[in-house]
Design a protein around this motif. Structure first.
Motif, PDB file in Angstrom:
ATOM      1  N   TYR A  17      -0.054   8.267  -6.512  1.00 19.19           N
ATOM      2  CA  TYR A  17      -0.342   9.641  -6.436  1.00 19.19           C
ATOM      3  C   TYR A  17       0.874  10.423  -5.746  1.00 19.19           C
ATOM      4  O   TYR A  17       1.310  10.311  -4.647  1.00 19.19           O
ATOM      5  CB  TYR A  17      -1.751   9.816  -5.284  1.00 19.19           C
ATOM      6  CG  TYR A  17      -2.348  11.160  -5.103  1.00 19.19           C
ATOM      7  CD1 TYR A  17      -2.989  11.829  -6.348  1.00 19.19           C
ATOM      8  CD2 TYR A  17      -2.271  11.845  -3.934  1.00 19.19           C
ATOM      9  CE1 TYR A  17      -3.457  13.039  -6.142  1.00 19.19           C
ATOM     10  CE2 TYR A  17      -2.633  13.120  -3.912  1.00 19.19           C
ATOM     11  CZ  TYR A  17      -3.346  13.807  -4.974  1.00 19.19           C
ATOM     12  OH  TYR A  17      -3.977  15.000  -4.724  1.00 19.19           O
ATOM     13  N   GLY A  18       1.047  11.661  -6.409  1.00 21.39           N
ATOM     14  CA  GLY A  18       2.121  12.508  -6.066  1.00 21.39           C
ATOM     15  C   GLY A  18       3.544  11.747  -5.962  1.00 21.39           C
ATOM     16  O   GLY A  18       3.691  10.766  -6.581  1.00 21.39           O
ATOM     17  N   ASP A  21       2.597   9.045  -2.365  1.00 23.49           N
ATOM     18  CA  ASP A  21       1.433   8.754  -1.768  1.00 23.49           C
ATOM     19  C   ASP A  21       0.538   7.767  -2.650  1.00 23.49           C
ATOM     20  O   ASP A  21       1.095   7.558  -3.899  1.00 23.49           O
ATOM     21  CB  ASP A  21       0.528   9.901  -1.440  1.00 23.49           C
ATOM     22  CG  ASP A  21       1.299  10.757  -0.970  1.00 23.49           C
ATOM     23  OD1 ASP A  21       2.243  10.605   0.028  1.00 23.49           O
ATOM     24  OD2 ASP A  21       0.699  12.176  -0.952  1.00 23.49           O
ATOM     25  N   ARG A  22      -0.480   7.093  -2.156  1.00 25.98           N
ATOM     26  CA  ARG A  22      -1.351   6.499  -3.038  1.00 25.98           C
ATOM     27  C   ARG A  22      -2.787   7.010  -2.548  1.00 25.98           C
ATOM     28  O   ARG A  22      -3.243   7.201  -1.461  1.00 25.98           O
ATOM     29  CB  ARG A  22      -1.121   5.042  -2.732  1.00 25.98           C
ATOM     30  CG  ARG A  22      -0.185   4.258  -3.582  1.00 25.98           C
ATOM     31  CD  ARG A  22      -0.363   2.813  -3.396  1.00 25.98           C
ATOM     32  NE  ARG A  22       0.696   2.219  -4.060  1.00 25.98           N
ATOM     33  CZ  ARG A  22       0.877   1.895  -5.349  1.00 25.98           C
ATOM     34  NH1 ARG A  22      -0.257   2.221  -5.906  1.00 25.98           N
ATOM     35  NH2 ARG A  22       1.917   1.254  -6.078  1.00 25.98           N
ATOM     36  N   VAL A  37      -6.307   9.153   0.982  1.00 26.27           N
ATOM     37  CA  VAL A  37      -5.125   9.041   0.482  1.00 26.27           C
ATOM     38  C   VAL A  37      -3.993   8.556   1.598  1.00 26.27           C
ATOM     39  O   VAL A  37      -4.587   8.701   2.893  1.00 26.27           O
ATOM     40  CB  VAL A  37      -4.735  10.527   0.276  1.00 26.27           C
ATOM     41  CG1 VAL A  37      -4.937  11.199   1.341  1.00 26.27           C
ATOM     42  CG2 VAL A  37      -3.331  10.695  -0.247  1.00 26.27           C
ATOM     43  N   LYS A  39      -0.578   8.710   2.914  1.00 26.73           N
ATOM     44  CA  LYS A  39       0.696   9.499   2.564  1.00 26.73           C
ATOM     45  C   LYS A  39       1.831   8.733   2.881  1.00 26.73           C
ATOM     46  O   LYS A  39       1.890   8.103   3.854  1.00 26.73           O
ATOM     47  CB  LYS A  39       0.541  10.779   3.337  1.00 26.73           C
ATOM     48  CG  LYS A  39      -0.850  11.423   3.171  1.00 26.73           C
ATOM     49  CD  LYS A  39      -0.484  13.030   3.501  1.00 26.73           C
ATOM     50  CE  LYS A  39      -1.623  13.965   2.715  1.00 26.73           C
ATOM     51  NZ  LYS A  39      -2.300  14.986   3.572  1.00 26.73           N
ATOM     52  N   GLY A  40       2.688   8.869   1.982  1.00 24.42           N
ATOM     53  CA  GLY A  40       3.953   8.297   2.063  1.00 24.42           C
ATOM     54  C   GLY A  40       4.316   7.052   2.089  1.00 24.42           C
ATOM     55  O   GLY A  40       5.240   6.203   2.341  1.00 24.42           O
ATOM     56  N   SER A  46       7.746   3.217   5.354  1.00 19.53           N
ATOM     57  CA  SER A  46       6.298   3.394   5.327  1.00 19.53           C
ATOM     58  C   SER A  46       5.769   2.234   6.245  1.00 19.53           C
ATOM     59  O   SER A  46       6.118   0.944   5.946  1.00 19.53           O
ATOM     60  CB  SER A  46       5.491   3.440   4.428  1.00 19.53           C
ATOM     61  OG  SER A  46       4.113   3.516   4.648  1.00 19.53           O
ATOM     62  N   THR A  71      -7.935  10.854   5.091  1.00 13.54           N
ATOM     63  CA  THR A  71      -6.343  10.585   5.165  1.00 13.54           C
ATOM     64  C   THR A  71      -6.269   9.340   5.956  1.00 13.54           C
ATOM     65  O   THR A  71      -7.141   9.382   7.068  1.00 13.54           O
ATOM     66  CB  THR A  71      -5.678  11.888   5.681  1.00 13.54           C
ATOM     67  OG1 THR A  71      -6.085  12.745   4.904  1.00 13.54           O
ATOM     68  CG2 THR A  71      -4.333  11.330   5.688  1.00 13.54           C
ATOM     69  N   SER A  73      -4.698   7.281   8.988  1.00 10.20           N
ATOM     70  CA  SER A  73      -3.646   7.304   9.990  1.00 10.20           C
ATOM     71  C   SER A  73      -3.209   6.134  10.715  1.00 10.20           C
ATOM     72  O   SER A  73      -2.081   6.130  10.969  1.00 10.20           O
ATOM     73  CB  SER A  73      -3.939   8.469  11.058  1.00 10.20           C
ATOM     74  OG  SER A  73      -5.400   8.024  11.292  1.00 10.20           O
TER      75      SER A  73
END
Ligand SMILES: [Zn+2]
Length: 227
Positions: A17-18, A21-22, A37, A39-40, A46, A71, A73
């Motif tokens: 994604y993007g 991201d996944r 999602v 991110k990164g 990561s 999201t 974290s």
């Protein structure tokens, strides 16, 4: 219910994604299906990335905002099931198990029985990849059907209730049927019937067909047949 929450989950599917991201389809014992999602995660630095592979069982801290996706974290690995990736058949069966949960359990209703079943199947495939058999996959599907509430009627005719002469299976009626009700059915041998009742024993093509067609008829999903 915005805010942060913790949950355990199995990663069913991971989609790019993007730029980095996944998007993950997760299955959680408390929250059912969760979309999130990460991110990164596709950046090499990561900390989350390697722990969020499909089939991994993880402990997560997530944040639910206004959007559809949570999201992620923080992630801790409970079980990576790495052994599954060492063996082609085990990998196929593990992917198939995640696929079945993805198709059958798409709501946020918790179903701890389905979650435990998936975790057990993945752990078994990890610890004994050579033992990935058709029988085990079929037993998993039978038990998953039960957890989903789609158990076929096996004790008496699904159309009229007759208890004798149950020699056929009707996907439309949702179970075994007697001679008088066998229109639209296919023959089901005594062995296959016995197998389905126990959800253990030898894998039989008839039982597999019965399971697959019951799903197609009542759940409107098509699972890949066991090869
Ligand atoms: Zn009948």
């Amino acid at each position: 219910m915005a805010g942060s929450f913790k949950t355990e989950a199995v990663v069913l599917r991971s989609i790019r994604y993007g730029e980095a991201d996944r998007v993950l389809h997760l299955y959680s014992p408390e929250h059912g299906r969760v979309g999130a999602v990460a991110k990164g995660v596709r950046r090499t630095k990561s900390r989350l990335g390697g722990r969020l592979e499909p089939m991994a069982r993880v402990r997560l801290v997530m944040h639910r905002g206004r959007g559809e996706l949570c999201t992620i974290s923080a992630v801790d690995t409970v079980h990576a099931h790495a052994g599954v990736r060492e063996h082609w058949t085990a990998l196929q069966h593990a992917t198939g198990a995640c696929d079945a949960v993805l198709k059958l359990f798409d709501s946020t209703d918790p179903n701890p029985a389905a979650y435990n079943l998936l975790c057990n199947q993945l752990a078994l495939l990890h610890s004994d990849p050579e033992g990935a058999s058709q029988a085990r996959m079929l037993a998993f599907r039978m038990k998953l059907l039960l957890a989903a509430g789609f158990a076929p009627e096996l004790g008496s005719c699904a159309s009229c209730g007759e208890g004798e002469g149950l020699g056929a299976f009707s996907p439309a009626a949702g179970g075994v049927v007697c001679g008088a009700c066998e229109a639209g059915s296919f023959p089901l041998g005594a062995d296959a019937h016995t197998y389905m009742v126990g959800a253990v024993g030898r894998p039989l093509a008839q039982a597999d067909r019965a399971i697959a067609e019951t799903l197609e008829h009542h759940a409107h999903v098509r699972l890949r047949r066991v090869a």
